[in-house]
Design a protein around this motif. Structure first.
Motif, mmCIF file in Angstrom:
data_model
loop_
_atom_site.group_PDB
_atom_site.id
_atom_site.type_symbol
_atom_site.label_atom_id
_atom_site.label_comp_id
_atom_site.label_asym_id
_atom_site.label_seq_id
_atom_site.Cartn_x
_atom_site.Cartn_y
_atom_site.Cartn_z
ATOM 1 N N PHE A 250 0.844 -1.184 0.000
ATOM 2 C CA PHE A 250 0.000 0.000 0.000
ATOM 3 C C PHE A 250 0.887 1.245 0.000
ATOM 4 C CE2 PHE A 250 0.540 -1.973 4.144
ATOM 5 C CZ PHE A 250 1.149 -0.971 4.879
ATOM 6 N N PRO A 251 0.347 2.359 -0.460
ATOM 7 C CA PRO A 251 1.145 3.601 -0.492
ATOM 8 C C PRO A 251 1.311 4.188 0.896
ATOM 9 C CG PRO A 251 -1.076 4.019 -1.269
ATOM 10 C CD PRO A 251 -0.976 2.527 -1.075
ATOM 11 N N LEU A 252 2.375 4.966 1.050
ATOM 12 C CA LEU A 252 2.642 5.624 2.319
ATOM 13 C C LEU A 252 2.188 7.080 2.326
ATOM 14 C CD1 LEU A 252 6.208 4.330 3.291
ATOM 15 C CD2 LEU A 252 4.089 3.976 4.548
ATOM 16 N N GLY A 253 1.685 7.547 1.201
ATOM 17 C CA GLY A 253 1.297 8.939 1.113
ATOM 18 C C GLY A 253 2.419 9.849 0.683
ATOM 19 N N LEU A 254 3.597 9.286 0.411
ATOM 20 C CA LEU A 254 4.712 10.087 -0.079
ATOM 21 C C LEU A 254 4.515 10.385 -1.562
ATOM 22 C CD1 LEU A 254 7.654 8.183 1.653
ATOM 23 C CD2 LEU A 254 6.613 10.335 2.360
ATOM 24 N N PRO A 255 5.162 11.410 -2.094
ATOM 25 C CA PRO A 255 5.059 11.694 -3.527
ATOM 26 C C PRO A 255 5.448 10.483 -4.363
ATOM 27 C CG PRO A 255 6.090 13.534 -2.393
ATOM 28 C CD PRO A 255 5.960 12.426 -1.375
ATOM 29 N N ASP A 256 4.725 10.286 -5.470
ATOM 30 C CA ASP A 256 4.960 9.110 -6.309
ATOM 31 C C ASP A 256 6.386 9.044 -6.818
ATOM 32 O OD1 ASP A 256 2.323 8.574 -5.930
ATOM 33 O OD2 ASP A 256 1.664 9.412 -7.848
ATOM 34 N N GLU A 257 6.966 10.226 -7.084
ATOM 35 C CA GLU A 257 8.288 10.227 -7.698
ATOM 36 C C GLU A 257 9.363 9.634 -6.799
ATOM 37 O OE1 GLU A 257 7.305 14.462 -6.294
ATOM 38 O OE2 GLU A 257 6.316 12.792 -7.289
ATOM 39 N N TYR A 258 9.080 9.506 -5.487
ATOM 40 C CA TYR A 258 10.051 8.886 -4.600
ATOM 41 C C TYR A 258 10.100 7.371 -4.794
ATOM 42 C CZ TYR A 258 10.297 13.324 -2.057
ATOM 43 O OH TYR A 258 10.476 14.630 -1.713
ATOM 44 N N GLY A 259 9.041 6.790 -5.298
ATOM 45 C CA GLY A 259 9.009 5.349 -5.537
ATOM 46 C C GLY A 259 9.026 4.526 -4.275
ATOM 47 N N ILE A 260 8.486 5.053 -3.171
ATOM 48 C CA ILE A 260 8.520 4.348 -1.889
ATOM 49 C C ILE A 260 7.112 3.931 -1.507
ATOM 50 C CG2 ILE A 260 9.084 4.524 0.563
ATOM 51 C CD1 ILE A 260 11.218 6.539 -0.133
ATOM 52 N N THR A 261 6.927 2.652 -1.286
ATOM 53 C CA THR A 261 5.660 2.111 -0.790
ATOM 54 C C THR A 261 5.943 1.246 0.432
ATOM 55 O OG1 THR A 261 5.820 0.217 -2.300
ATOM 56 C CG2 THR A 261 4.575 2.145 -3.067
ATOM 57 N N ALA A 262 4.872 0.790 1.070
ATOM 58 C CA ALA A 262 5.014 -0.014 2.282
ATOM 59 C C ALA A 262 4.309 -1.348 2.105
ATOM 60 C CB ALA A 262 4.448 0.729 3.488
ATOM 61 N N GLY A 263 4.622 -2.266 2.975
ATOM 62 C CA GLY A 263 3.998 -3.578 2.927
ATOM 63 C C GLY A 263 3.882 -4.179 4.313
ATOM 64 N N ALA A 264 2.972 -5.108 4.424
ATOM 65 C CA ALA A 264 2.820 -5.887 5.657
ATOM 66 C C ALA A 264 2.651 -7.343 5.246
ATOM 67 C CB ALA A 264 1.623 -5.409 6.465
ATOM 68 N N PHE A 265 3.156 -8.251 6.048
ATOM 69 C CA PHE A 265 3.088 -9.657 5.659
ATOM 70 C C PHE A 265 2.910 -10.554 6.880
ATOM 71 C CE2 PHE A 265 7.582 -8.539 6.100
ATOM 72 C CZ PHE A 265 8.082 -9.536 6.911
ATOM 73 N N TYR A 266 2.363 -11.705 6.574
ATOM 74 C CA TYR A 266 2.227 -12.773 7.565
ATOM 75 C C TYR A 266 2.612 -14.071 6.870
ATOM 76 C CZ TYR A 266 0.057 -16.481 10.328
ATOM 77 O OH TYR A 266 -0.168 -17.635 11.039
ATOM 78 N N ASP A 267 3.619 -14.752 7.406
ATOM 79 C CA ASP A 267 4.101 -16.008 6.834
ATOM 80 C C ASP A 267 3.938 -17.133 7.846
ATOM 81 O OD1 ASP A 267 4.829 -14.448 4.733
ATOM 82 O OD2 ASP A 267 6.986 -14.820 4.877
ATOM 83 N N MET A 268 3.579 -18.288 7.317
ATOM 84 C CA MET A 268 3.501 -19.495 8.147
ATOM 85 C C MET A 268 4.071 -20.640 7.333
ATOM 86 S SD MET A 268 0.167 -21.476 9.747
ATOM 87 C CE MET A 268 -0.439 -21.902 8.127
ATOM 88 N N GLY A 269 4.984 -21.402 7.915
ATOM 89 C CA GLY A 269 5.569 -22.488 7.156
ATOM 90 C C GLY A 269 6.456 -23.381 7.996
ATOM 91 N N ALA A 270 6.875 -24.471 7.375
ATOM 92 C CA ALA A 270 7.733 -25.425 8.075
ATOM 93 C C ALA A 270 8.465 -26.293 7.070
ATOM 94 C CB ALA A 270 6.915 -26.300 9.031
#
Length: 775
Positions: free
Chosen positions: A691-711
């Motif tokens: 999802f976007p962080l609200g920063l100007p698009d030209e910076y090319g910076i976005t954010a993410g969140a994740f949940y992993d489960m595995g074995a």
């Protein structure tokens, strides 16, 4: 008194008579003068027994006479002499032309334009001389033409404008030399790039400015503006962006969308532009009733209706209609119905915002393809382009197939431009399909650098050619080296094996590890030929053979299992396999969602030292929500090894990579004496949100969140020694956030994670940074 009145009347009569006579005299004089002036011009003619030509040095006298178009002894008028003068002047060979009739001799005096000795460019830094010389018409050893030089200057200005330097100025200068020669010099003032400071959209409600700016080719000025060329103002790019916006909205059901205007305002400092797109979105429409009727005897509409995939309630998209028409016409071809055409008739329902689509099956005109002409391909072979056609000479002509062929040719990415047009052939019932392409570079030589917290600094050198020898084949080779390993890869793909829609591939890889990051050294090599072909609209099947060699030695640890496996030495393996892939990410009903399913197995034991089955499966689903601002992705994958004939797997066979975030590579799974062994099985579920962080698009910076489960679990080698822990399926759970930066040096991803559930022997990695660049 009476006498006086008579005298007055007589004087008036005489005065009137005098005025009348004067007027008649003036009219006669004017008529006479006109006849004297006009008569000679209309009647004068010349006849020349000889022609005298002076002043020509390079141009033959016969050539000048040919331009004049006057033969000896021919009677010509003054107007024809003027036409001859204009023809000689229009040849572009002469700076001055004088035609003078002297009795029976016609004198022609000319002054030739000089010859260009050489062409120079001064003041240019951003565009090289060799590139500029290809833009202009003038050339050394040609006759200098001022009009052509001015056109060349305008062409150079356009070339600079395409790079964002719309303030560039070009002035052609002439330096006189001996023997009627000149040096042509283009004095260039390049000026600064005029950047796009801000792109705004006015009138949009369904999608934000940020979302719409991502689809535009024009970009706002970024913090690395010197490394990005798309932030400069180019007028043609703005026109392209208008069409991109229209396509974006049309694909999402906004059939009334239009760009009402574009304002490009130059800043007061005259160094940046502020661009504003004024739009009208309209309402979003969905599919209403979908029906099919047939106007051809013997063609059942119900059968074609059953072939449709679009359903009522789906968001309307022109591409879905086009895909449905193509599917129905292909069905007609398979059934032997030539010239079958499908015409969509769309009815608009403003009350419920739906569009009813009626597909009408009718008989098209009986027109055949006479031939296919291909021009412009200097490197690519004709057959590479021809195999994109489903139509050959003599087949019925289908305009839709020709349009689809044009898209396939462009999708090859071998050409800067590819135009496919149809024109009337030698008969009214035949057409000629013209293909005009312009080649572009398809090879790359890359130098890369990478860094990871687990593997340290690495370098990579690679070569790639997407159109090898003009045959449409793909060839790539690379060498990657890090602190403790070196990896060689060579891949070759023939996309049309034996002229069919079958891809033949050859792959060779060799990995050698030797260093401080592992307790043993490995040598892993693999050779894999394969055949891949479609089995359905979205499904492809790959069949392959694999020959490999795996060796692990120089083990220095305390694990009895790894000690026993290292003592085995090198083993060869040989087997066959298959892999099925189903992908709807580009062909599904929803342009913002899709799935990728993959399942494959390799069966080893056709010779060699090992006999086992390796299975793998993966499912990926992705969608965009909240007006396409947020991307959601779910990945489920797993693998299994099954050894037979009493054999055991080794660490170089088992799964041990980084199957989930939050742990180091080979950081989870069965452990003996504190050392990771890998496992015969693995499974992982990964949930991502970007999802976007609200920063100007030209910076090319976005954010993410994740949940992993595995074995990773199961080791069937039970060599003596300490017990093996974490043998069963014990899933780990990790949550985290990420900062994603599309930097000019490559994508950077900063992962910050925290393990919610783990085993004591796991090697947690709370921060991970990956950098990759090609330059």
């Amino acid at each position: 008194m009476k006498c006086t009145n008579d005298l007055r009347r007589g004087r008036k009569a005489i005065s009137a008579l005098t005025r009348t006579l004067s007027a008649l005299l003036l009219i006669c004089l004017f008529s006479f003068s006109f006849s004297v002036i006009a008569s000679p011009a209309s009647a004068q003619s010349y006849r020349f027994s000889s022609v005298s030509i002076e002043g020509n040095q390079r141009i033959e006298a016969g050539t000048i006479l040919t331009y004049a178009g006057i033969a000896r002894g021919q009677s010509v008028s003054a107007g024809e002499l003027n036409d001859a003068y204009q023809r000689i002047l229009a040849s572009g060979l002469f700076e001055e032309v004088v035609i003078n009739p002297r009795g029976s001799t016609l004198e022609i005096r000319v002054k030739e334009y000089p010859t260009i000795s050489k062409i120079n460019f001064e003041g240019n830094k951003k565009i090289k001389d060799e590139d500029l010389i290809g833009f202009i018409e003038s050339a050394p050893r040609q006759v200098f033409n001022p009009a052509k030089a001015e056109r060349d200057a305008a062409t150079i200005i356009e070339a600079y404008a395409e790079t964002g330097r719309s303030a560039a100025r070009v002035t052609p200068r002439v330096i006189r030399r001996s023997d009627n020669r000149v040096d042509l010099v283009f004095e260039i003032f390049e000026g600064r790039k005029i950047e796009v400071q801000r792109i705004s959209i006015v009138g949009n409600r369904a999608y934000s400015d940020r979302r719409l700016r991502r689809v535009l080719q024009s970009k706002q000025t970024g913090i690395f503006r010197a490394l990005v060329n798309r932030d400069t103002f180019v007028e043609d790019r703005i026109e392209f962006d208008k069409q991109v916006l229209a396509d974006f909205y049309a694909a999402r059901g906004y059939v009334d969308f239009r760009v009402t205007g574009v304002n490009a305002e130059l800043a007061r400092e005259r160094d940046t532009y502020f661009v504003t797109f004024n739009v009208q979105e309209g309402q979003q429409f969905r599919f209403g009733q979908i029906t099919t009727i047939s106007e051809i005897n013997g063609v059942e509409a119900e059968e074609y209706q059953a072939a449709l995939k679009i359903k009522p309630g789906v968001v309307y998209s022109p591409s879905l209609v086009e895909n449905s028409i193509a599917r129905m016409e292909r069905l007609g071809i398979r059934q032997g119905h030539d010239f079958l055409r499908v015409e969509p008739r769309i009815s608009r329902n403003d009350r419920d915002l739906t569009l009813d689509v009626e597909f009408v099956i009718l008989r098209g005109p009986r027109i055949f393809v006479e031939r296919i002409d291909i021009e412009g391909n200097t490197t690519t072979l004709d057959r590479v382009i021809r195999r994109q056609f489903d139509t050959v000479e003599g087949d019925p002509f289908n305009p839709r197939e020709i349009r689809e062929t044009a898209e396939r040719i462009r999708a090859l990415d071998f050409f800067t431009s590819a135009d496919v047009d149809a024109r009337e052939g030698s008969r009214p019932d035949q057409v000629v399909v013209d293909v005009d392409v312009e080649e572009k570079s398809t090879g790359t030589l890359s130098f890369g650098a990478s860094y990871s917290t687990s593997g340290g600094i690495g370098v990579q050198v690679g070569f790639s050619e997407r159109n090898f020898l003009g045959r449409g084949q793909r060839l790539s080779a690379s060498v990657a080296a890090a602190a403790d390993n070196i990896n060689y890869n060579i891949d070759f793909v023939e996309p049309a094996f034996l002229g069919r829609d079958v891809a033949f591939g050859l792959s060779f890889s060799l990995l050698e590890t030797d260093g401080d990051y592992a307790l043993y050294d490995t040598t892993i090599g693999n050779f894999r030929p394969s055949l891949t072909f479609p089995v359905s609209e979205n499904g492809r099947l790959s069949l392959s053979y694999s020959a490999g060699y795996k060796e692990m030695d120089n083990y220095t640890g305390a694990s009895a299992v790894l000690t026993a496996e290292s003592a085995v030495g090198g083993l060869f393996s040989s087997g066959v396999g298959y892999n099925y892939t189903y992908d709807t990410r580009r062909t599904g009903l929803n342009p913002n969602a899709g799935v990728l399913l993959s399942f494959g197995q390799d069966f080893y034991g056709l010779g060699g030292d090992s006999e086992y089955i390796k299975s793998s499966a993966r499912a990926i689903a992705q969608t965009k929500v909240l007006n396409e601002e947020v991307t959601l992705r779910a990945t489920l994958e797993g693998g299994a090894l099954h050894f037979s004939s009493g054999q055991n797997s080794r660490a170089v066979d088992r799964f041990s990579g980084q199957i989930m975030r939050g742990f180091e590579p080979n950081g989870i799974g069965p452990v003996q004496s504190g050392e990771q062994l890998g496992g015969n099985f693995y499974a992982a579920l990964k949930l991502d949100a970007e999802f976007p962080l609200g920063l100007p698009d030209e910076y090319g910076i976005t954010a993410g969140a994740f949940y992993d489960m595995g074995a990773i679990w199961d080791v069937n080698n039970v060599a003596g020694g300490t017990p093996i822990s974490s043998q069963g399926f014990k899933p780990r759970h990790v949550v985290g956030v990420a900062v994603i930066w599309q930097s000019p040096f490559g994508p950077l991803r900063f992962n910050f994670s925290h393990a919610l559930q783990k085993e004591a022997s796991d090697k947690e990695q709370q921060f991970d940074l990956t950098i990759q660049s090609e330059f």
